[in-house]
Design a protein around this motif. Sequence first.
Motif, PDB file in Angstrom:
ATOM      1  N   MET A  63      20.934   6.859 -50.136  1.00 59.67           N
ATOM      2  CA  MET A  63      19.809   7.161 -50.815  1.00 59.67           C
ATOM      3  C   MET A  63      18.837   6.129 -51.994  1.00 59.67           C
ATOM      4  O   MET A  63      18.113   6.047 -51.918  1.00 59.67           O
ATOM      5  CB  MET A  63      19.733   9.012 -50.965  1.00 59.67           C
ATOM      6  CG  MET A  63      18.711   9.590 -51.224  1.00 59.67           C
ATOM      7  SD  MET A  63      16.720   8.780 -50.106  1.00 59.67           S
ATOM      8  CE  MET A  63      15.374   9.224 -51.068  1.00 59.67           C
ATOM      9  N   ILE A  64      20.509   6.288 -52.958  1.00 58.94           N
ATOM     10  CA  ILE A  64      19.989   5.120 -54.128  1.00 58.94           C
ATOM     11  C   ILE A  64      19.311   4.039 -53.399  1.00 58.94           C
ATOM     12  O   ILE A  64      18.962   3.048 -54.368  1.00 58.94           O
ATOM     13  CB  ILE A  64      21.072   5.515 -54.820  1.00 58.94           C
ATOM     14  CG1 ILE A  64      21.197   7.068 -56.150  1.00 58.94           C
ATOM     15  CG2 ILE A  64      21.089   4.784 -56.250  1.00 58.94           C
ATOM     16  CD1 ILE A  64      22.245   7.633 -56.722  1.00 58.94           C
ATOM     17  N   ARG A  65      21.064   3.870 -52.565  1.00 56.34           N
ATOM     18  CA  ARG A  65      20.581   1.892 -51.555  1.00 56.34           C
ATOM     19  C   ARG A  65      19.935   2.068 -51.553  1.00 56.34           C
ATOM     20  O   ARG A  65      18.915   1.200 -52.275  1.00 56.34           O
ATOM     21  CB  ARG A  65      21.615   2.365 -51.485  1.00 56.34           C
ATOM     22  CG  ARG A  65      22.354   0.961 -50.471  1.00 56.34           C
ATOM     23  CD  ARG A  65      22.650   1.433 -49.793  1.00 56.34           C
ATOM     24  NE  ARG A  65      24.463   1.606 -49.861  1.00 56.34           N
ATOM     25  CZ  ARG A  65      25.199   0.346 -50.079  1.00 56.34           C
ATOM     26  NH1 ARG A  65      25.198  -0.447 -49.594  1.00 56.34           N
ATOM     27  NH2 ARG A  65      26.729   0.777 -50.063  1.00 56.34           N
ATOM     28  N   THR A  66      18.556   2.845 -50.741  1.00 57.74           N
ATOM     29  CA  THR A  66      17.472   1.981 -49.936  1.00 57.74           C
ATOM     30  C   THR A  66      16.146   2.257 -51.548  1.00 57.74           C
ATOM     31  O   THR A  66      15.630   1.492 -51.112  1.00 57.74           O
ATOM     32  CB  THR A  66      17.268   3.371 -49.104  1.00 57.74           C
ATOM     33  OG1 THR A  66      18.018   4.374 -48.191  1.00 57.74           O
ATOM     34  CG2 THR A  66      16.291   2.857 -48.699  1.00 57.74           C
ATOM     35  N   LEU A  67      16.498   3.551 -52.349  1.00 55.03           N
ATOM     36  CA  LEU A  67      15.901   2.902 -53.020  1.00 55.03           C
ATOM     37  C   LEU A  67      15.408   1.734 -53.834  1.00 55.03           C
ATOM     38  O   LEU A  67      14.614   1.098 -54.826  1.00 55.03           O
ATOM     39  CB  LEU A  67      15.779   4.377 -54.448  1.00 55.03           C
ATOM     40  CG  LEU A  67      15.286   5.498 -53.828  1.00 55.03           C
ATOM     41  CD1 LEU A  67      16.174   6.863 -54.734  1.00 55.03           C
ATOM     42  CD2 LEU A  67      13.548   5.829 -53.946  1.00 55.03           C
TER      43      LEU A  67
END
Lengths: 121, 229
Positions: B1-5
């Motif tokens: 999730m953080i990576r996608t953001l």
Amino acid sequence: MNVFYWTVAGTASGLIIVGLWGVLTRKNILRIGLAFTIADTGVNLLLVWSGYLPGRTTPILNGDVPAAEAVSAVVDPLPQALVLTSIVIGVAVAALFVVVAVLASRRLGTADIRRMKELKW
Amino acid sequence: MIRTLFVLLVLLVLAAAATSVIPHLKMRTELDGAGLEYARRGLEDTGSINLVTAVIVAYRGLDTLGEVVVLFSAATSVMLILSLFPLGRGPTDPSFIVAHTARVLPAPIMLLAVYFTTHSHLSPGGGFPGGTIMASAFLLVMLGSSSTPAGSKILPALEALSGTTFGLLGLWGTMTLGQFLNNRVIGIGNPGYLVSAGIIPLVSLAIGVKVASEFSGIFAAFRKSGGNR
């Protein structure tokens, strides 16, 4: 406002963005290589685009373009010659990438970069 | 999730940076700088009616020699890595369609490649596209057979010969006119004809053969690295 001019610029920028997105999000190492070549294509298109002049033809002085009128009739030949270098370097990088990727995935039994722990710390 | 953001953020910043220059972009309407000089004097200087080829082979011929060296080192590294670390999985039998296409198509592909390479000073084309098309004919022949190519000495010999030819043609200009890769050493002839533009067709031919033998060498190295079935 030249529609063709801005369409090509948009396509080139879009290809670069799509390629970078692929490099950052894909997990299969071969797909990362493929994404690199997509971004590469965008850069090449942008280089050719920079030599575009509206309403002009290819820099080949055959019967349709008399040599005396060349300066006002052809597009800039320099970016088209320079983009050849870019394409060749792109091919060289892609060939090396494929070799290393195929060897790594054969040795580790997987092409998933999450399971390639050798370069992580 | 953080990576996608994070990925989205990076791409958004890049897109914003790209859009911010749009108001400052002005469509060029006239030639300027080096492009103007090439368009004005290219035909007179080199005798090549294709100005792009005039830039690649004559004006910036030294850069092209550097490009050939880059391609050579890439091909050599691929062959070296593959010979040190074999892939170890032999070729599979070609399908019916590939096997039969490989008997028909290589000849017309080769004809197109020869046209591209020899007409580089007259029409779009040149040594790099011509050589790549030649190598694709070689690749098709190789994919159409289930055997592994034997250790051939022809490809390295062709590569060395064409590379040496390129260098010697350049040195010829240094010897006689004091300029590396000057294409007027044999006279530029009648622009627009096949035999014209000085040594440009010869250099294109050398580049074409070199590129073709390098790519064919890469394909053959991949095939050989798999070993026999």
